[in-house]
Design a protein around this motif. Sequence first.
Motif, short mmCIF file in Angstrom:
data_model
loop_
_atom_site.label_atom_id
_atom_site.label_comp_id
_atom_site.label_asym_id
_atom_site.label_seq_id
_atom_site.Cartn_x
_atom_site.Cartn_y
_atom_site.Cartn_z
N ARG A 197 0.84 -1.19 0.00
CA ARG A 197 0.00 0.00 0.00
C ARG A 197 0.88 1.24 0.00
O ARG A 197 2.06 1.19 0.32
CB ARG A 197 -0.90 -0.01 1.23
CG ARG A 197 -1.94 -1.11 1.16
CD ARG A 197 -2.90 -0.99 2.34
NE ARG A 197 -3.14 -2.36 2.80
CZ ARG A 197 -2.99 -2.78 4.02
NH1 ARG A 197 -2.62 -1.96 4.96
NH2 ARG A 197 -3.22 -4.03 4.33
N ALA A 198 0.28 2.36 -0.34
CA ALA A 198 1.03 3.61 -0.43
C ALA A 198 1.62 4.00 0.92
O ALA A 198 2.75 4.50 1.00
CB ALA A 198 0.12 4.73 -0.94
N GLN A 199 0.90 3.74 2.01
CA GLN A 199 1.41 4.08 3.35
C GLN A 199 2.64 3.24 3.68
O GLN A 199 3.61 3.73 4.26
CB GLN A 199 0.33 3.86 4.39
CG GLN A 199 -0.84 4.80 4.28
CD GLN A 199 -1.97 4.43 5.23
OE1 GLN A 199 -2.01 3.30 5.72
NE2 GLN A 199 -2.86 5.38 5.48
N GLU A 200 2.60 1.97 3.33
CA GLU A 200 3.74 1.09 3.62
C GLU A 200 4.96 1.51 2.81
O GLU A 200 6.09 1.51 3.32
CB GLU A 200 3.37 -0.36 3.31
CG GLU A 200 2.29 -0.92 4.22
CD GLU A 200 1.77 -2.26 3.75
OE1 GLU A 200 2.02 -2.63 2.58
OE2 GLU A 200 1.11 -2.93 4.55
N ALA A 222 8.54 2.86 4.28
CA ALA A 222 9.81 2.23 3.90
C ALA A 222 10.78 3.27 3.33
O ALA A 222 11.97 3.26 3.66
CB ALA A 222 9.57 1.13 2.88
N ARG A 223 10.28 4.18 2.49
CA ARG A 223 11.14 5.23 1.94
C ARG A 223 11.69 6.13 3.05
O ARG A 223 12.85 6.53 3.03
CB ARG A 223 10.37 6.07 0.92
CG ARG A 223 10.18 5.38 -0.39
CD ARG A 223 9.60 6.31 -1.44
NE ARG A 223 9.28 5.57 -2.64
CZ ARG A 223 8.05 5.32 -3.07
NH1 ARG A 223 7.02 5.78 -2.39
NH2 ARG A 223 7.86 4.64 -4.17
N GLN A 224 10.84 6.47 4.01
CA GLN A 224 11.27 7.33 5.11
C GLN A 224 12.33 6.63 5.95
O GLN A 224 13.32 7.24 6.35
CB GLN A 224 10.08 7.71 5.98
CG GLN A 224 10.44 8.67 7.10
CD GLN A 224 9.23 9.03 7.94
OE1 GLN A 224 8.15 8.48 7.77
NE2 GLN A 224 9.42 9.97 8.86
#
Length: 160
Positions: free
Chosen positions: A90-93, A97-99
């Motif tokens: 999902r976009a939140q996951e 991960a990017r953060q």
Amino acid sequence: MRILMFMLFFSVGAVALALAALGPELLNYYENHRYVMEARGAIEGLENLNARYGTLLARLAEDPNLVRRVAPVTIGAEANEPDTAYPRARAQELAAARQALAEETDRTMPAGPPAWLQRCVDPQRRKGLFGAGSALVLIAFVCFGHRNDAPAPIPAPARR
């Protein structure tokens, strides 16, 4: 006591003169050190990637059916297995991960030059350091330098 004062004034003056003269070079040193650390990190990453691909190639040579299992992950191709569920991120996951990766990258970056060095490289402050250092060295030699306590000999009158 006079020797201690001479050493103190001369040492502080010499350090101020050296900092005024070598400030930009020290700033370049810290910048170059940061570039070297970044390059080493990139080389380590490439070596790890090379080792992983070497292992994958060795496993592919041993098991040719591994290509069907690895292709969707490596190439990004869609899997064609009829009875398998593939979870989607999902976009939140993905954002989390990017953060996390960005925070890890920020922690591994070496710090820049110290704040005191950046202040010392300012042209006005360099001039001030040079003037203060010169004055301290001059004071050290004039006020606390070698003192000749013996009176100067009086020259004898010339004979005719």
